[in-house]
Design a protein around this motif. Sequence first.
Motif, PDB file in Angstrom:
ATOM      1  N   ASP A 143      39.364  10.065   8.463  1.00 57.12           N
ATOM      2  CA  ASP A 143      39.440   9.606   9.847  1.00 57.12           C
ATOM      3  C   ASP A 143      40.570   8.607   9.981  1.00 57.12           C
ATOM      4  OD1 ASP A 143      36.791  10.687  11.155  1.00 57.12           O
ATOM      5  OD2 ASP A 143      36.195   9.816   9.228  1.00 57.12           O
ATOM      6  N   VAL A 144      41.149   8.533  11.181  1.00 59.34           N
ATOM      7  CA  VAL A 144      42.218   7.579  11.489  1.00 59.34           C
ATOM      8  C   VAL A 144      41.816   6.790  12.720  1.00 59.34           C
ATOM      9  CG1 VAL A 144      44.608   7.331  12.286  1.00 59.34           C
ATOM     10  CG2 VAL A 144      44.058   8.938  10.434  1.00 59.34           C
ATOM     11  N   VAL A 145      41.998   5.470  12.663  1.00 65.30           N
ATOM     12  CA  VAL A 145      41.730   4.599  13.800  1.00 65.30           C
ATOM     13  C   VAL A 145      43.033   3.901  14.167  1.00 65.30           C
ATOM     14  CG1 VAL A 145      40.506   2.537  14.605  1.00 65.30           C
ATOM     15  CG2 VAL A 145      39.315   4.254  13.214  1.00 65.30           C
ATOM     16  N   SER A 152      31.483   5.019  11.016  1.00 65.48           N
ATOM     17  CA  SER A 152      30.904   4.747   9.693  1.00 65.48           C
ATOM     18  C   SER A 152      29.457   4.284   9.758  1.00 65.48           C
ATOM     19  CB  SER A 152      31.759   3.695   8.974  1.00 65.48           C
ATOM     20  OG  SER A 152      31.858   2.511   9.760  1.00 65.48           O
ATOM     21  N   ASP A 153      28.744   4.663  10.808  1.00 64.25           N
ATOM     22  CA  ASP A 153      27.323   4.346  10.916  1.00 64.25           C
ATOM     23  C   ASP A 153      27.090   2.833  10.871  1.00 64.25           C
ATOM     24  OD1 ASP A 153      24.648   4.964  11.280  1.00 64.25           O
ATOM     25  OD2 ASP A 153      24.250   5.184   9.140  1.00 64.25           O
ATOM     26  N   GLY A 154      27.904   2.099  11.640  1.00 63.39           N
ATOM     27  CA  GLY A 154      27.679   0.663  11.796  1.00 63.39           C
ATOM     28  C   GLY A 154      28.564  -0.241  10.975  1.00 63.39           C
ATOM     29  N   GLY A 155      29.362   0.303  10.095  1.00 58.99           N
ATOM     30  CA  GLY A 155      30.243  -0.522   9.279  1.00 58.99           C
ATOM     31  C   GLY A 155      30.416   0.078   7.895  1.00 58.99           C
ATOM     32  N   VAL A 156      31.275  -0.525   7.092  1.00 60.87           N
ATOM     33  CA  VAL A 156      31.583   0.003   5.766  1.00 60.87           C
ATOM     34  C   VAL A 156      31.247  -1.026   4.691  1.00 60.87           C
ATOM     35  CG1 VAL A 156      33.425   1.489   6.644  1.00 60.87           C
ATOM     36  CG2 VAL A 156      33.986  -0.806   5.878  1.00 60.87           C
ATOM     37  N   ASP A 157      30.941  -0.541   3.517  1.00 61.10           N
ATOM     38  CA  ASP A 157      30.665  -1.434   2.384  1.00 61.10           C
ATOM     39  C   ASP A 157      31.931  -1.872   1.656  1.00 61.10           C
ATOM     40  OD1 ASP A 157      27.811  -1.744   2.267  1.00 61.10           O
ATOM     41  OD2 ASP A 157      27.684   0.370   1.721  1.00 61.10           O
ATOM     42  N   LYS A 158      32.979  -1.042   1.710  1.00 58.60           N
ATOM     43  CA  LYS A 158      34.194  -1.308   0.936  1.00 58.60           C
ATOM     44  C   LYS A 158      35.407  -1.289   1.867  1.00 58.60           C
ATOM     45  CE  LYS A 158      31.458  -0.624  -2.657  1.00 58.60           C
ATOM     46  NZ  LYS A 158      31.484   0.590  -3.505  1.00 58.60           N
ATOM     47  N   VAL A 159      36.216  -2.346   1.823  1.00 58.23           N
ATOM     48  CA  VAL A 159      37.434  -2.425   2.625  1.00 58.23           C
ATOM     49  C   VAL A 159      38.608  -2.769   1.715  1.00 58.23           C
ATOM     50  CG1 VAL A 159      38.621  -3.509   4.580  1.00 58.23           C
ATOM     51  CG2 VAL A 159      36.128  -3.283   4.619  1.00 58.23           C
ATOM     52  N   ILE A 160      39.717  -2.068   1.908  1.00 54.91           N
ATOM     53  CA  ILE A 160      40.973  -2.407   1.231  1.00 54.91           C
ATOM     54  C   ILE A 160      41.942  -2.841   2.321  1.00 54.91           C
ATOM     55  CG2 ILE A 160      42.840  -1.582  -0.256  1.00 54.91           C
ATOM     56  CD1 ILE A 160      40.858   0.633  -1.204  1.00 54.91           C
ATOM     57  N   GLU A 161      42.300  -4.119   2.316  1.00 48.76           N
ATOM     58  CA  GLU A 161      43.181  -4.691   3.347  1.00 48.76           C
ATOM     59  C   GLU A 161      44.592  -4.737   2.774  1.00 48.76           C
ATOM     60  OE1 GLU A 161      45.672  -6.471   5.196  1.00 48.76           O
ATOM     61  OE2 GLU A 161      44.842  -8.242   4.210  1.00 48.76           O
ATOM     62  N   ALA A 162      45.484  -3.911   3.301  1.00 51.37           N
ATOM     63  CA  ALA A 162      46.783  -3.679   2.662  1.00 51.37           C
ATOM     64  C   ALA A 162      47.960  -4.145   3.502  1.00 51.37           C
ATOM     65  CB  ALA A 162      46.934  -2.190   2.341  1.00 51.37           C
ATOM     66  N   VAL A 163      47.752  -5.163   4.343  1.00 51.91           N
ATOM     67  CA  VAL A 163      48.839  -5.673   5.171  1.00 51.91           C
ATOM     68  C   VAL A 163      49.119  -7.147   4.876  1.00 51.91           C
ATOM     69  CG1 VAL A 163      49.692  -6.002   7.527  1.00 51.91           C
ATOM     70  CG2 VAL A 163      48.278  -4.006   6.970  1.00 51.91           C
ATOM     71  N   GLY A 164      48.112  -8.011   5.075  1.00 52.10           N
ATOM     72  CA  GLY A 164      48.291  -9.410   4.744  1.00 52.10           C
ATOM     73  C   GLY A 164      48.413 -10.353   5.924  1.00 52.10           C
ATOM     74  N   THR A 165      48.039  -9.916   7.126  1.00 54.31           N
ATOM     75  CA  THR A 165      48.055 -10.806   8.288  1.00 54.31           C
ATOM     76  C   THR A 165      46.630 -11.235   8.623  1.00 54.31           C
ATOM     77  OG1 THR A 165      47.816  -9.045   9.939  1.00 54.31           O
ATOM     78  CG2 THR A 165      50.066  -9.577   9.197  1.00 54.31           C
ATOM     79  N   GLU A 203      33.858   9.502  -0.389  1.00 56.48           N
ATOM     80  CA  GLU A 203      33.532  10.667   0.443  1.00 56.48           C
ATOM     81  C   GLU A 203      34.139  10.556   1.829  1.00 56.48           C
ATOM     82  OE1 GLU A 203      29.457  12.430   2.356  1.00 56.48           O
ATOM     83  OE2 GLU A 203      29.477  12.044   0.201  1.00 56.48           O
ATOM     84  N   CYS A 204      34.155   9.342   2.387  1.00 57.90           N
ATOM     85  CA  CYS A 204      34.701   9.090   3.719  1.00 57.90           C
ATOM     86  C   CYS A 204      35.730   7.971   3.609  1.00 57.90           C
ATOM     87  CB  CYS A 204      33.590   8.714   4.686  1.00 57.90           C
ATOM     88  SG  CYS A 204      34.157   8.289   6.356  1.00 57.90           S
ATOM     89  N   VAL A 207      34.899   4.147   2.743  1.00 57.96           N
ATOM     90  CA  VAL A 207      35.908   3.101   2.512  1.00 57.96           C
ATOM     91  C   VAL A 207      36.804   2.985   3.734  1.00 57.96           C
ATOM     92  CG1 VAL A 207      37.822   2.372   1.017  1.00 57.96           C
ATOM     93  CG2 VAL A 207      35.898   3.654   0.050  1.00 57.96           C
ATOM     94  N   LEU A 208      37.123   1.759   4.097  1.00 61.87           N
ATOM     95  CA  LEU A 208      38.125   1.490   5.132  1.00 61.87           C
ATOM     96  C   LEU A 208      39.393   0.992   4.468  1.00 61.87           C
ATOM     97  CD1 LEU A 208      39.155   0.928   8.053  1.00 61.87           C
ATOM     98  CD2 LEU A 208      38.051  -1.318   7.860  1.00 61.87           C
TER      99      LEU A 208
END
Length: 343
Positions: A215-217, A232-245, A193-194, A171-172
């Motif tokens: 991990d932190v980016v 993340s081996d090329g990308g992630v399946d799940k993203v939570i976008e918590a800013v709004g821009t 898990e990640c 998850v990102l």
Amino acid sequence: MRAAVMYGAGDVRVEDRPDPKIDQPTDVVVRVVASCVCGSDLWPYAAMPATDTGRPMGHEFLGVIEETGAEVTGPAPGDLVVAPFTYSDNTCDYSAKGLHISCRHGGRYGFDGVDGGQGEAVRVPQADGTLVKLPVDADSALLPSLLALSDVMTTGHHGAVSAGVGRGDTVLVVGDGAVGLCAVIAAERLGAECIVLAGRHQARTDLGRDFGATDVVAERGEEGIARIKNLSDGGVDKVIEAVGTRQTLDTALGAVLDGGTISRLGVPQYEAGPVGPALFMRNITLTGGAGPARAYIEQLLPDVLNGAIAPGRVFDRTFPLGRTPDAYRAMADRQVLKALIRP
């Protein structure tokens, strides 16, 4: 009573206002024990047009019931309760679907004659459906984490649920504000898990690691997307976008795999987004939205009470009610992650 009122961008005042009174038989009056400033309060703090009347502020609070309307059957005087950030009857068709944010008889604090939570007391409409009794005393050390259930923790959980986070997932989480950090808690709680946390404020990302981020980016833009893909081996399946821009949405779109899901939690500060052929061909699901806090409080409450999660750690400074304007300034200047307010 004393309460915080916003009169325009950068103009928050603590002033005398009428004491709350029972208006409808389904109301209660709550004496506030703790409230806070929300990240979403900072958007009007940055851009609200000046007004002569002002807007009562605050939608996250807990407190003790002082008075109840004639038709209230559950909450009773003396009960310590937490209030989700919108009120609802908990009986309409939307509430039955777990979408209390859209309740047909609900509403928002600080609007339509309803008090804001950043004050000494609040008239709470639809009290039977809205308030959740807390089995602790008003001086409990758990109060900050219980207060987090009014919005940030339940919103973070909503993001994880909407994204479909489950055991073993990668998850990102985009954003190291209080909601993003609570989304990390929620993703870890649901078995991810990640968990990659995209944020650049070390004190906050360190707390995110404590909450379960693996991990932190800190990089932004294309550099940040490239690093996320590398982790993340090329990308992630799940993203939570918590800013709004738009920038954070673009990060989510750049990092998510085709067929993946992006759950938006940050109140969008844009009207137009990329919905054309390129996105269409990727079969990405855009979901999320304002969290129905009332639907989740009782699910998360046992984990707060037994110490399994401690979202109250996002409160890194406490202000007395009279210094609420300072709390806004401190959060706007990123000196404080989330300000707790004590009347």
